[in-house]
Design a protein around this motif. Structure first.
Motif, PDB file in Angstrom:
ATOM      1  N   GLY B 148     -17.808 -20.036 107.294  1.00 34.36           N
ATOM      2  CA  GLY B 148     -17.963 -19.768 108.720  1.00 34.36           C
ATOM      3  C   GLY B 148     -19.276 -19.119 109.100  1.00 34.36           C
ATOM      4  N   GLU B 149     -20.271 -19.191 108.193  1.00 32.77           N
ATOM      5  CA  GLU B 149     -21.546 -18.547 108.509  1.00 32.77           C
ATOM      6  C   GLU B 149     -22.506 -19.479 109.227  1.00 32.77           C
ATOM      7  N   LEU B 150     -22.151 -20.756 109.304  1.00 37.19           N
ATOM      8  CA  LEU B 150     -22.992 -21.699 110.032  1.00 37.19           C
ATOM      9  C   LEU B 150     -22.235 -22.143 111.277  1.00 37.19           C
ATOM     10  N   SER B 151     -22.967 -22.297 112.371  1.00 42.81           N
ATOM     11  CA  SER B 151     -22.306 -22.799 113.569  1.00 42.81           C
ATOM     12  C   SER B 151     -22.083 -24.297 113.400  1.00 42.81           C
ATOM     13  N   HIS B 152     -21.236 -24.858 114.240  1.00 40.41           N
ATOM     14  CA  HIS B 152     -20.896 -26.279 114.051  1.00 40.41           C
ATOM     15  C   HIS B 152     -22.112 -27.176 114.149  1.00 40.41           C
ATOM     16  N   SER B 153     -23.105 -26.771 114.950  1.00 36.51           N
ATOM     17  CA  SER B 153     -24.270 -27.653 115.089  1.00 36.51           C
ATOM     18  C   SER B 153     -25.228 -27.514 113.912  1.00 36.51           C
ATOM     19  N   GLU B 154     -25.071 -26.453 113.129  1.00 37.13           N
ATOM     20  CA  GLU B 154     -25.945 -26.276 111.961  1.00 37.13           C
ATOM     21  C   GLU B 154     -25.397 -26.989 110.732  1.00 37.13           C
ATOM     22  N   ILE B 155     -24.139 -27.380 110.798  1.00 36.79           N
ATOM     23  CA  ILE B 155     -23.519 -27.988 109.627  1.00 36.79           C
ATOM     24  C   ILE B 155     -23.930 -29.446 109.508  1.00 36.79           C
ATOM     25  N   ALA B 156     -24.509 -29.777 108.393  1.00 34.68           N
ATOM     26  CA  ALA B 156     -24.831 -31.180 108.139  1.00 34.68           C
ATOM     27  C   ALA B 156     -23.928 -31.652 107.019  1.00 34.68           C
ATOM     28  N   ALA B 157     -23.453 -32.876 107.134  1.00 36.96           N
ATOM     29  CA  ALA B 157     -22.553 -33.386 106.100  1.00 36.96           C
ATOM     30  C   ALA B 157     -23.295 -33.495 104.778  1.00 36.96           C
ATOM     31  N   GLU B 158     -22.681 -33.019 103.727  1.00 35.85           N
ATOM     32  CA  GLU B 158     -23.257 -33.126 102.388  1.00 35.85           C
ATOM     33  C   GLU B 158     -22.988 -34.513 101.842  1.00 35.85           C
ATOM     34  N   THR B 159     -23.942 -35.039 101.121  1.00 37.90           N
ATOM     35  CA  THR B 159     -23.682 -36.302 100.445  1.00 37.90           C
ATOM     36  C   THR B 159     -23.778 -36.063  98.947  1.00 37.90           C
ATOM     37  N   GLY B 160     -23.334 -37.038  98.191  1.00 38.09           N
ATOM     38  CA  GLY B 160     -23.464 -36.933  96.740  1.00 38.09           C
ATOM     39  C   GLY B 160     -22.259 -36.304  96.071  1.00 38.09           C
ATOM     40  N   LEU B 161     -21.322 -35.753  96.843  1.00 39.10           N
ATOM     41  CA  LEU B 161     -20.096 -35.238  96.241  1.00 39.10           C
ATOM     42  C   LEU B 161     -19.087 -36.383  96.159  1.00 39.10           C
ATOM     43  N   PRO B 162     -18.209 -36.339  95.157  1.00 42.86           N
ATOM     44  CA  PRO B 162     -17.262 -37.458  94.988  1.00 42.86           C
ATOM     45  C   PRO B 162     -16.117 -37.382  95.985  1.00 42.86           C
ATOM     46  N   LEU B 163     -16.443 -37.543  97.264  1.00 44.87           N
ATOM     47  CA  LEU B 163     -15.418 -37.416  98.303  1.00 44.87           C
ATOM     48  C   LEU B 163     -14.737 -38.742  98.612  1.00 44.87           C
ATOM     49  N   GLY B 164     -15.424 -39.852  98.301  1.00 39.58           N
ATOM     50  CA  GLY B 164     -14.867 -41.170  98.623  1.00 39.58           C
ATOM     51  C   GLY B 164     -13.530 -41.408  97.937  1.00 39.58           C
ATOM     52  N   THR B 165     -13.445 -41.024  96.660  1.00 37.97           N
ATOM     53  CA  THR B 165     -12.205 -41.267  95.926  1.00 37.97           C
ATOM     54  C   THR B 165     -11.089 -40.359  96.437  1.00 37.97           C
ATOM     55  N   ILE B 166     -11.440 -39.113  96.762  1.00 39.83           N
ATOM     56  CA  ILE B 166     -10.410 -38.209  97.297  1.00 39.83           C
ATOM     57  C   ILE B 166      -9.875 -38.777  98.611  1.00 39.83           C
ATOM     58  N   LYS B 167     -10.808 -39.230  99.450  1.00 38.63           N
ATOM     59  CA  LYS B 167     -10.405 -39.819 100.720  1.00 38.63           C
ATOM     60  C   LYS B 167      -9.458 -40.999 100.477  1.00 38.63           C
ATOM     61  N   SER B 168      -9.813 -41.877  99.540  1.00 37.32           N
ATOM     62  CA  SER B 168      -8.961 -43.053  99.280  1.00 37.32           C
ATOM     63  C   SER B 168      -7.581 -42.638  98.781  1.00 37.32           C
ATOM     64  N   ARG B 169      -7.565 -41.600  97.927  1.00 38.99           N
ATOM     65  CA  ARG B 169      -6.283 -41.090  97.414  1.00 38.99           C
ATOM     66  C   ARG B 169      -5.398 -40.599  98.552  1.00 38.99           C
ATOM     67  N   ILE B 170      -5.993 -39.802  99.436  1.00 36.78           N
ATOM     68  CA  ILE B 170      -5.203 -39.253 100.540  1.00 36.78           C
ATOM     69  C   ILE B 170      -4.746 -40.395 101.451  1.00 36.78           C
ATOM     70  N   ARG B 171      -5.641 -41.345 101.655  1.00 40.13           N
ATOM     71  CA  ARG B 171      -5.320 -42.487 102.519  1.00 40.13           C
ATOM     72  C   ARG B 171      -4.098 -43.242 101.978  1.00 40.13           C
ATOM     73  N   LEU B 172      -4.117 -43.425 100.659  1.00 38.79           N
ATOM     74  CA  LEU B 172      -3.008 -44.112  99.996  1.00 38.79           C
ATOM     75  C   LEU B 172      -1.697 -43.347 100.202  1.00 38.79           C
ATOM     76  N   ALA B 173      -1.778 -42.022 100.011  1.00 38.45           N
ATOM     77  CA  ALA B 173      -0.576 -41.196 100.180  1.00 38.45           C
ATOM     78  C   ALA B 173      -0.078 -41.279 101.624  1.00 38.45           C
TER      79      ALA B 173
END
Ligand SMILES: [Zn+2]
Lengths: 219, 182
Positions: B148-173
Motif C-alpha cells: 500500500g505504499e504506492l498509489s494506484h496510478s503509480e502501480i505498473a503491472a509487473e511482467t516476467g512472473l509466472p502469472l499466466g499459469t496461475i490464471k489458467s489454473r484459477i480459470r479452470l477451477a
C-alpha cells in the motif's frame, strides 16, 4: 439486455486489477472493478493471479514480533465461536451486479435519476472522495457531452451499448480512458444505455453544459 | 527444513483441521507463522504497533471463522490470508468500503479436485521462487505496491512472473465451479 459470460470484449486493465488486488484503488474505481468481476471469470482469474503475488510478498517480506499474550487473546476470541454461516449466495437476479445494487439500494428501478441536460440523467453514488462514481442514463441514439478528464475514467456498460472514437462497448464491457483521451460516447439506437462511470477528478465537459454549471450539478 | 511446497501442503491441512475439527493446535501453528507477517504488513501500511497487533488478531480470528470458505484450488493459504489482511487494512486504515464481486460459493458439496489443489500449491511455490529471483529493485517495487505504499496510478503491472499459469489454473477451477452450480 444484460451481460452474459463470453460476450464481454473489453476487460479491466492489468493496472486496475493490480491496484484492486493491492487494495489501493479508490472506492469508486473499486466499485467498477467489483461490478465487472461479478460478470467476468476471465478477470476474476487474473485478479487471483495478482493476489497470489500479494500472498507471496506476505510470505517473503519481514516479520514483526507479536506480543506475548496475543495468541492466548486470539484463542479466547475464537474459542466456542462457531464458524461464520455460509454467506447467502450474493448473486444478482436483476440488471445490476450485487456490488452495485448495494450502493444503489436496489436494482435499476431504485435508481434516483437526476437530469443533467440533453435527456442524459445521472445518479452520483456515495463513495470515498478520492474519486466519484455515477450511474449515467443515455437515451437511445443520444450522446454524452464530449469531455476530457483530468484523471482516469472507468466506464462499464450495464445495459444497452455505446460507441465512441475508441470502439463499441456492450453490457459488461469496461472502457478505460486516461487523461489524453477525448471522447464522445453515443448510445446505440433502439435502447437507452445505462452505465457506471468512475472518475478521479472532475469531468470537464467541452460543450453542452456551460462550464459554470458544472460545479452546481456535481459533474 | 521442509520445502515451500510441502509447507503449503501443510498449511492447507491446517485450515482443513480448523474447519473440520476446530483444531486449536493447528490454529496456533498457523498463528505463529503468519501473525508476525501480517503484523509487519500492517505496520508497513501505516498502522502503529498496537493497532497492527489488534488488527492481526482480528485477521487470524477471521481465518478461524471462515476456514470452511477457503478454496485451495483457487489460492494458496498465504494468498488467502493476504486478502483478509488487505481487506482489514482498507477498513481500518483507509476507512473505505471495499466493493466485493458477487460470491462464488464453495461449500463442502463442491469439494475441490485434489489435482487442482496440488497444482495450485506448485504454482504458488514457483511464483515465490520467481519473486525471490527478481532483481532487488523490482522486488522492492512489488512489495511497495502490495504494502500500500504506492498509489494506484503509480502501480505498473509487473511482467516476467509466472502469472499466466496461475490464471489458467484459477480459470479452470472457476469453470468447474460454474459447471457444478449449473
Ligand atoms: Zn473481464
Amino acid at each position: 439486455m444484460t451481460a452474459t459470460m463470453g460476450t464481454i470484449r473489453h476487460h479491466l486493465t492489468d493496472e486496475t486489477l493490480l491496484a484492486y488486488s493491492a487494495g489501493t484503488l479508490p472506492e469508486a474505481f473499486a466499485l467498477v472493478a467489483a461490478s465487472h468481476l461479478s460478470l467476468c471469470d476471465e478477470c476474476r482469474a487474473r485478479l487471483g493471479a495478482f493476489e497470489a503475488v500479494g500472498g507471496a510478498t506476505l510470505t517473503s517480506v519481514g516479520t514483526a514480533e507479536m506480543g506475548d499474550a496475543s495468541l492466548e487473546r486470539t484463542l479466547a476470541m475464537i474459542r466456542g465461536t462457531p464458524g461464520d454461516p455460509d454467506p447467502a449466495p450474493r448473486r444478482s437476479a436483476g440488471t445490476l451486479p450485487i456490488p452495485l445494487s448495494d450502493y444503489v439500494g436496489g436494482d435499476v428501478d431504485a435508481i434516483r435519476w437526476r437530469p443533467v441536460g440533453g435527456g442524459v440523467r445521472q445518479m452520483v453514488l456515495k463513495t470515498g472522495d478520492e474519486a466519484t462514481a455515477r450511474l449515467l442514463y443515455i437515451p437511445a441514439g443520444e450522446a454524452v457531452p464530449e469531455h476530457t478528464h483530468g484523471g482516469m475514467e472507468l466506464t462499464m456498460v450495464l445495459s444497452g451499448a455505446f460507441s465512441d472514437e475508441v470502439d463499441r462497448f456492450g453490457p459488461g464491457d469496461v472502457e478505460t480512458a486516461d487523461p489524453t483521451i477525448q471522447h464522445q460516447p453515443i448510445a446505440e439506437p433502439g435502447a437507452p444505455c445505462i452505465c457506471l462511470a468512475a472518475t478521479d477528478s472532475r469531468l470537464r465537459f467541452r460543450s453542452w453544459i456551460p462550464r459554470l454549471l458544472g460545479p452546481i450539478i456535481g459533474i | 527444513m521442509p520445502s515451500a511446497e510441502t509447507m503449503e501442503e501443510n498449511w492447507v491441512g491446517h485450515i482443513r483441521r480448523i474447519h473440520h475439527d476446530k483444531d486449536e493446535a493447528a490454529f496456533a501453528e498457523l498463528f505463529r507463522h503468519f501473525a508476525p507477517r501480517v503484523k509487519a504488513f500492517l505496520i508497513r501500511s501505516g498502522a502503529d504497533a498496537a493497532l497492527a497487533e489488534e488488527c492481526t488478531q482480528d485477521v487470524m480470528a477471521t481465518l478461524w471463522r471462515k476456514a470452511h470458505m477457503f478454496d485451495p484450488s483457487r489460492a494458496s493459504v498465504a494468498t488467502w490470508i493476504y486478502t483478509i489482511a488487505r481487506n482489514r487494512r482498507i477498513d481500518v486504515l483507509r476507512r473505505q468500503r471495499r466493493p466485493e464481486p458477487e460470491d462464488l460459493p464453495w461449500g463442502p458439496e463442491h469439494e475441490p479436485d485434489q489435482a487442482d489443489v496440488i497444482a495450485m500449491q506448485q504454482e504458488a511455490e514457483r511464483l515465490g521462487q520467481a519473486i525471490a529471483e527478481l532483481p532487488q529493485k523490482q522486488r522492492d517495487l512489488l512489495a511497495r505496491a502490495f504494502y500500500g505504499e504506492l498509489s494506484h496510478s503509480e502501480i505498473a503491472a509487473e511482467t516476467g512472473l509466472p502469472l499466466g499459469t496461475i490464471k489458467s489454473r484459477i480459470r479452470l477451477a472457476l469453470d468447474r465451479l460454474r459447471h457444478a452450480m449449473g
